[in-house]
Write an enzyme that holds these catalytic residues in place. Structure first.
Site, PDB file in Angstrom:
ATOM      1  N   GLN A  42      -4.972  14.973 -17.968  1.00 17.82           N
ATOM      2  CA  GLN A  42      -5.188  14.399 -19.299  1.00 17.82           C
ATOM      3  C   GLN A  42      -4.361  15.094 -20.378  1.00 17.82           C
ATOM      4  O   GLN A  42      -4.349  14.653 -21.526  1.00 17.82           O
ATOM      5  CB  GLN A  42      -6.673  14.475 -19.666  1.00 17.82           C
ATOM      6  CG  GLN A  42      -7.578  13.583 -18.833  1.00 17.82           C
ATOM      7  CD  GLN A  42      -7.339  12.106 -19.061  1.00 17.82           C
ATOM      8  OE1 GLN A  42      -6.791  11.691 -20.075  1.00 17.82           O
ATOM      9  NE2 GLN A  42      -7.761  11.284 -18.113  1.00 17.82           N
ATOM     10  N   SER A  91      -0.437  13.100 -13.369  1.00 13.82           N
ATOM     11  CA  SER A  91      -0.533  11.757 -12.790  1.00 13.82           C
ATOM     12  C   SER A  91       0.308  10.767 -13.577  1.00 13.82           C
ATOM     13  O   SER A  91       0.335  10.799 -14.807  1.00 13.82           O
ATOM     14  CB  SER A  91      -1.994  11.311 -12.778  1.00 13.82           C
ATOM     15  OG  SER A  91      -2.120  10.007 -12.270  1.00 13.82           O
ATOM     16  N   CYS A 101     -13.391   7.422 -12.831  1.00 10.09           N
ATOM     17  CA  CYS A 101     -13.459   7.722 -11.401  1.00 10.09           C
ATOM     18  C   CYS A 101     -14.890   7.835 -10.899  1.00 10.09           C
ATOM     19  O   CYS A 101     -15.135   7.828  -9.701  1.00 10.09           O
ATOM     20  CB  CYS A 101     -12.706   9.016 -11.098  1.00 10.09           C
ATOM     21  SG  CYS A 101     -10.950   8.905 -11.485  1.00 10.09           S
TER      22      CYS A 101
END
Length: 384
Positions: A180, A200, A326
Site C-alpha cells: 500500500q 504489487s 482480501c
C-alpha cells in the site's frame, strides 16, 4: 455519477501499461527462456522492467524478482527466510496489524515450531517500539512489518524499525510489506535498512497477477517455487513478461510528480474526513490526517452494519470497502481493528474509503451528499 473509492483493493490499469502488455502478448510474445530472437526480445523487456524498478528503489537490478503478486512475495519473504535460517535462530516478529498474506504464513511457521511473536500496536495502529526492542533477541531471524496498513492507513516508522533491528539484533533480516506504500512514498531499502520488500502491480494502476520482491543480495533465502530455474533459480516458472513490463511502466508513471499526486490525494482525503465528521456518530480509525497515508480513510457509522451501508452506496454508484478486500467475505472481525482496541459495534460498522490520483472534488462532494441523506434513513430503518 460513478465514484470509485476502493483503490486499496485494486486500481484501473492505466492505458499505457495495458497497450504495452497487448503489444507484448500479440507481437513480442516470445518466451524469455528461448534462445532465438523472439526469446531475446522478451528477455529484454524483463531486464528493462527490473532496471526501472531497481532505479525507483535505488537497488541493484539483480535484487529484483517478479512474482504473481504481493501475497506470493510476502509468503516468500517469511517462509523462504525462515527455512533458510532456522539453524541460526527460530524467532520471527510480526506486527498485530499485518495483512493476512503475512499473518497467515507466520501462523503456519508457528505450527512448524518457530517462535512467532506478535508485536502490539497503539490505538493508531503503530508498532510499539519498546515491545519491538524487548522482543529482539539473538535468536531473532526475521522481522516483518508493513509500511502502510491496508485497512486504516497507519504508517509504520520503517526506517526507525530498521535502525533498531541493526542495533539490537544485527543478524536479523527486516521485511517490509510495501504493497500500500509503493507508488505513494519514496522508499529506499538500503537507506531504510530494509532487507526484503514486497509490492504489487495492481495497486499502482498496473496489471493484476504481477508482484515485485526485492531481496538484498546478502539475504539467505530459499526459493518457494522449484522447476526450470528461471530468475537465477530463485523463482521458477515461465516469466510473466507482459505483467512485469506493465508493472514497471505503471511504477514509472506513479513516481512522476509523486509529491503533487500525494498532496492532492491527501487534500481529497481531508475533504472527505471533514464532511464525515459532520455526520453524527461517525468514529475514525487510524492516524491523524497529516500522519496517516494520503489515500486511506476508515470510519465507523455506528448503528449501521458496514455491509448494509456498502450496498446502499453501491446503489448510488459509489464503491467502497468493508475492510480489506482480501478478507471481506470472512465473518470474523477485523484483526486490525481488534488490535487497535475497537469495540464490536465499531468493527461491525467500519467502512474503508481509499482514494486514487484520479479522485476528484465533485466525487467526494457527491459521496458526502449521499451519505448525509442515507445514514439517518438507514439508522431509522435498522432501529425499527
Amino acid at each position: 455519477m460513478e465514484v470509485y473509492l476502493d483503490h486499496s483493493a485494486t486500481t484501473r490499469c492505466c492505458r499505457e501499461a495495458a497497450d504495452l502488455m497487448v503489444r507484448i502478448m500479440t507481437e513480442d510474445y516470445g518466451n524469455p527462456s528461448s534462445m532465438h530472437r523472439k526469446g531475446m526480445e522478451a528477455e529484454n523487456y524483463l531486464r528493462e522492467a527490473a532496471s526501472e524498478l531497481a532505479g525507483i528503489l535505488k537497488v541493484q537490478e539483480k535484487e529484483i524478482y517478479f512474482t504473481s503478486g504481493g501475497t506470493e512475495s510476502n509468503n516468500w519473504a517469511l517462509v523462504g527466510t525462515a527455512m533458510a535460517n532456522r539453524r541460526r535462530g527460530n524467532r520471527i516478529l510480526v506486527s498485530a496489524v499485518e495483512h493476512a498474506a503475512v499473518s497467515a504464513p507466520a501462523r503456519w511457521l508457528a505450527d512448524q515450531g518457530f517462535d512467532v511473536v506478535v508485536l502490539p500496536v497503539d490505538r493508531f495502529g503503530v508498532v510499539k517500539m519498546e515491545a519491538l526492542e524487548e522482543a529482539l533477541t539473538p535468536e531473532t531471524i526475521l522481522v516483518s512489518v508493513m509500511h502502510v496498513n491496508n485497512e486504516i492507513g497507519s504508517v509504520e516508522p520503517v526506517e526507525e524499525i530498521g535502525n533498531l533491528i541493526r542495533k539490537k539484533a544485527p543478524e536479523a533480516y527486516f521485511h517490509v510489506d510495501a504493497i500500500q506504500a509503493f507508488g505513494k512514498y519514496r522508499i529506499y531499502p538500503r537507506r531504510m535498512r530494509i532487507d526484503m520488500l514486497s509490492a504489487s502491480g495492481h495497486k499502482i494502476h498496473g496489471p493484476k497477477g504481477i508482484g515485485l520482491f526485492y531481496v538484498n543480495e546478502k539475504v539467505k533465502i530459499h526459493p518457494l517455487i522449484l522447476g526450470g530455474g528461471q530468475q537465477n533459480g530463485m523463482r521458477s516458472g515461465t516469466d510473466n513478461v507482459p505483467g512485469a513490463a506493465g508493472m514497471a511502466l505503471a511504477a514509472k508513471m506513479a513516481y512522476e510528480h509523486l509529491e503533487e499526486k500525494t498532496a492532492r490525494m491527501r487534500a481529497m482525503r481531508d475533504r472527505l474526513a471533514d464532511g464525515l465528521s459532520r455526520i453524527e456518530q461517525v468514529v475514525f480509525h487510524g492516524m491523524p490526517s497529516g500522519q496517516g497515508a494520503p489515500h486511506i480513510l476508515n470510519a465507523s457509522f455506528l448503528g449501521i452494519r458496514s455491509e448494509v451501508l456498502l450496498h446502499a452506496l453501491e446503489d448510488k454508484g459509489i464503491y467502497v470497502s468493508a475492510g480489506s478486500a482480501c478478507s471481506s467475505h470472512k465473518r470474523a472481525g477485523s484483526a486490525v481493528l481488534t488490535a487497535i482496541g475497537c469495540s464490536r459495534e465499531e468493527m461491525e460498522s467500519a467502512v474503508r474509503f481509499s482514494l486514487g490520483e484520479e479522485t476528484r472534488e465533485e466525487e467526494i462532494d457527491y459521496t458526502l451528499d449521499v451519505l448525509k441523506a442515507l445514514v439517518p434513513v438507514l439508522r431509522r430503518y435498522i432501529r425499527h
